[in-house]
Scaffold this active site. Structure first.
Site, PDB file in Angstrom:
ATOM      1  N   ARG A 264     -64.951 -15.949 -29.905  1.00 38.14           N
ATOM      2  CA  ARG A 264     -64.084 -16.908 -29.215  1.00 38.14           C
ATOM      3  C   ARG A 264     -64.902 -17.980 -28.503  1.00 38.14           C
ATOM      4  O   ARG A 264     -64.658 -19.180 -28.649  1.00 38.14           O
ATOM      5  CB  ARG A 264     -63.181 -16.171 -28.221  1.00 38.14           C
TER       6      ARG A 264
ATOM      7  N   THR B  86     -74.024 -14.572 -22.603  1.00 33.55           N
ATOM      8  CA  THR B  86     -73.734 -13.139 -22.686  1.00 33.55           C
ATOM      9  C   THR B  86     -74.068 -12.466 -21.363  1.00 33.55           C
ATOM     10  O   THR B  86     -75.132 -12.710 -20.797  1.00 33.55           O
ATOM     11  CB  THR B  86     -74.560 -12.493 -23.815  1.00 33.55           C
TER      12      THR B  86
ATOM     13  N   HIS C 213     -59.978 -10.099 -16.776  1.00 36.94           N
ATOM     14  CA  HIS C 213     -60.358 -10.670 -18.064  1.00 36.94           C
ATOM     15  C   HIS C 213     -59.482 -10.082 -19.169  1.00 36.94           C
ATOM     16  O   HIS C 213     -58.737  -9.128 -18.942  1.00 36.94           O
ATOM     17  CB  HIS C 213     -61.831 -10.396 -18.374  1.00 36.94           C
TER      18      HIS C 213
ATOM     19  N   LYS D 148     -62.975  -7.697 -23.632  1.00 37.99           N
ATOM     20  CA  LYS D 148     -64.279  -7.808 -22.978  1.00 37.99           C
ATOM     21  C   LYS D 148     -64.910  -6.422 -22.890  1.00 37.99           C
ATOM     22  O   LYS D 148     -64.267  -5.461 -22.471  1.00 37.99           O
ATOM     23  CB  LYS D 148     -64.111  -8.409 -21.577  1.00 37.99           C
TER      24      LYS D 148
ATOM     25  N   GLY E 102     -70.001 -10.523 -15.307  1.00 43.13           N
ATOM     26  CA  GLY E 102     -71.231 -11.065 -14.747  1.00 43.13           C
ATOM     27  C   GLY E 102     -70.968 -11.968 -13.560  1.00 43.13           C
ATOM     28  O   GLY E 102     -71.751 -11.999 -12.596  1.00 43.13           O
TER      29      GLY E 102
END
Length: 248
Positions: free
Chosen positions: A15, A78, A134, A138, A144
């Site tokens: 995505r 990432t 989220h 995920k 993070g």
């Protein structure tokens, strides 16, 4: 006219990767020279001078190490980079002093402002907790962004001489009080229909302050990705956090 920057995207079919491919392709000062999906050999990265790495926590360190060894600057979106992984990357960069790597927990400008504002507010409030939401695809939790926010808030509280957040909980066999990152409670929600959302809730006697950011579409991350691509070559070594490129 300045020279165009050749850019490769690792994780181009995901995505975020798909959105990055489109944004780079649309930019008048960038050339998309490589798209790499799961299992594709990276080789010379299509002749890129900058690679955008948007994969998974398990794959990211090897991908970034490949970029560094090839002398290619790397912009990493990432998450899941532990202190041990960061130390290993820094050690590798010693042998490649001209290469720059930026690891950004979040590319949204509003998210960076949310973290900066939370850091400034932290010293004024006795209580603080972080709630992040989220999409359910995920693979890591907390995000993070939440982890970095907690660390920034904790550091600001320590500088102000604040003690641990008040919490009389003594029994929590099911983990209802969430995780603790540097002493800050962090709660992760995973819900279909969401993209990336976070609020930092502060409390003091008689008042509350909530700082919230919402990304409703991954297009919100693209200005930050493009800014990082353009700047990473001028920052040799490891940089963690896009805020360092935006004077926040």
């Amino acid at each position: 006219m300045s020279e165009r920057i050749p850019v490769a995207v690792i994780g181009s079919s995901g995505r975020m990767g798909s959105a990055a491919v489109q944004a780079i392709d649309d930019a008048t000062d960038l050339d998309l020279v490589g798209r790499f999906g799961h299992g594709d050999p990276l080789g010379d990265l299509g002749g890129a001078s900058v690679a955008v790495e948007l994969t998974t926590p398990d794959a990211s360190p090897d991908n970034v190490a490949h970029c560094v060894a090839a002398g290619v600057h790397c912009v990493v979106g990432t998450t899941g980079w532990s202190p041990q992984r960061l130390q290993a990357l820094e050690a590798q960069l010693v042998d490649h002093p001209r290469v720059g790597v930026l690891i950004a927990p979040n590319f949204a400008i509003g998210a960076l402002l949310m973290m900066a504002f939370a850091q400034r507010a932290a010293r004024f409030y006795e209580s603080v907790e972080i709630i992040e939401t989220h999409h359910p695809d995920k693979v890591d939790a907390p995000s993070g962004t939440a982890a970095r926010t907690a660390s920034l808030v904790a550091a600001a509280r320590a500088s102000a001489g604040l003690v641990d957040v008040p919490d009389a909980t003594r029994t929590d066999p099911h983990g209802a009080r969430g995780a603790r990152i540097d002493g800050i409670p962090v709660h992760a929600l995973r819900m279909r229909g969401r993209v990336a959302h976070q609020e930092v809730a502060f409390g003091a006697a008689g008042e509350a302050l909530t700082i919230r950011h919402d990304s409703f579409d991954r297009v919100s991350f693209m200005p930050g990705v493009l800014a990082a691509v353009r700047a990473v070559g001028d920052r040799p070594g490891l940089t963690v956090g896009l805020e360092h490129l935006l004077d926040l």
